[in-house]
Enzyme design. Structure first.
Site, PDB file in Angstrom:
ATOM      1  N   ASP A   1     -13.089  77.963 -54.903  1.00  0.00           N
ATOM      2  CA  ASP A   1     -12.951  76.932 -53.877  1.00  0.00           C
ATOM      3  C   ASP A   1     -12.660  77.563 -52.523  1.00  0.00           C
ATOM      4  O   ASP A   1     -12.052  78.638 -52.436  1.00  0.00           O
ATOM      5  CB  ASP A   1     -11.811  75.977 -54.232  1.00  0.00           C
TER       6      ASP A   1
ATOM      7  N   ARG B   1     -21.903  76.165 -53.466  1.00  0.00           N
ATOM      8  CA  ARG B   1     -21.570  74.748 -53.270  1.00  0.00           C
ATOM      9  C   ARG B   1     -21.431  74.481 -51.776  1.00  0.00           C
ATOM     10  O   ARG B   1     -20.641  75.129 -51.083  1.00  0.00           O
ATOM     11  CB  ARG B   1     -20.255  74.406 -53.968  1.00  0.00           C
TER      12      ARG B   1
ATOM     13  N   HIS C   1     -21.024  62.770 -51.142  1.00  0.00           N
ATOM     14  CA  HIS C   1     -21.130  61.399 -51.633  1.00  0.00           C
ATOM     15  C   HIS C   1     -21.934  60.536 -50.665  1.00  0.00           C
ATOM     16  O   HIS C   1     -22.156  59.361 -50.918  1.00  0.00           O
ATOM     17  CB  HIS C   1     -19.730  60.793 -51.796  1.00  0.00           C
TER      18      HIS C   1
END
Length: 306
Positions: free
Chosen positions: A132, A182, A225
């Site tokens: 992350d 990512r 999203h």
């Protein structure tokens, strides 16, 4: 002012108890956080994998201040990976690791050593790890540790944040064969000198970065999203002749679950980011404090399943 209020609340045990016990907020927490234990995480993972979704699990804990805490986090990940393997949930389930939880802020070598142990355990379990990304002050350190880990564990994933001005260049560096990246918008409050401030500029940067990754030779992981960005991701996949198994979408647990199932039903790989652990309250409050606009985001997610 709102950020200060949220941060003050994050340190209040009284507010934590209220959040944990109030019916409405309890339901919100349970929607976004898998639970406090590895068993909770396994239960959620089984359900998601059963629905045709992939998973990445994050054991919550960012405020590590000494080696003992960092080692305990490492041990939790090793136990989790063993449990995932034993339950037959790999490679559909991988893990996401914050280097700050492994001591990055006070001992970079320790964080690398512990991350390496987690990568080894993941490889033995038949899965992998994604590192992350946190605030911009840790970006260089995280990418340096990533490069070292990839020497022996080349599938270790990177995370890049589109709101940072440097990210287009980082995408070009990382869009190489086998490189899992990512791409997210970014949630931390950053100064204008290093980050775009307006939503439209962040979105434009996200699309530019997406084009670099989708046109490259790596494996893009589109974490968003935003319906517009998801649609653009689908379009870019067609434009660059990427098959559904040559990239993936990633969404947070509890956010737009119907959209997760729609994308999976159309043949895309959809990976759900599932946080769990005792530090759920701190995690939720810090996400809100980093960008108070996240309050609106979570409110919308609660109202809509689409």
């Amino acid at each position: 002012m709102l950020r200060s209020v949220i941060l003050a609340a994050s340190r209040s045990s009284r507010v934590e108890r209220l959040v944990e016990t109030a019916p409405l907020t309890r339901d919100v927490v349970h929607r976004f956080i898998a639970g406090t234990t590895a068993d909770d995480a396994l239960h959620t993972t089984r359900d998601l994998v059963g629905d045709g979704l992939a998973v990445t699990l994050d054991h919550l804990g960012e405020d590590t201040v000494n080696p003992d805490q960092a080692i305990a986090i490492k041990d939790e990940y090793l136990a989790l990976l063993g449990a995932l393997s034993g339950a037959g949930l790999t490679p559909a389930a991988e893990v996401s690791v914050k280097l700050s939880a492994l001591g990055q802020k006070f001992d970079e070598q320790l964080s690398y050593d512990l991350a390496r142990q987690i990568c080894a355990a993941a490889a033995n379990a038949g899965t992998t790890v994604t590192l992350d990304m946190e605030d911009h002050t840790t970006t260089d350190s995280t990418l340096e540790i990533l490069a070292k880990l990839r020497l022996d564990y080349p599938t270790t994933g990177a995370v890049l944040q589109a709101y940072l001005r440097r990210t287009e260049a980082d995408c070009r560096e990382l869009a190489t064969v086998g490189s899992r990246v990512r791409l997210c918008k970014g949630a931390y409050k950053e100064p204008e000198s290093v980050a775009f401030q307006s939503a439209i500029d962040v979105d434009k940067s996200y699309v530019r970065c997406m084009n670099i990754l989708m046109s490259g030779e790596g494996y893009p992981m589109l974490a968003t999203h935003d319906p517009r960005l998801i649609a653009i991701g689908e379009d870019r996949a067609r434009w660059f002749d990427r098959s559904p198994d040559a990239f993936e979408f990633q969404l947070l647990h509890g956010v737009r679950p119907d959209e997760q199932l729609r994308l999976a039903g159309e043949g895309y790989t959809v990976r759900v980011y599932v946080p769990y652990g005792n530090d759920w309250y701190g995690y939720m409050m810090r996400r809100l404090a980093e960008r108070p606009a996240n309050l609106l985001f979570f409110a919308r997610a609660v109202k809509s399943r689409k």
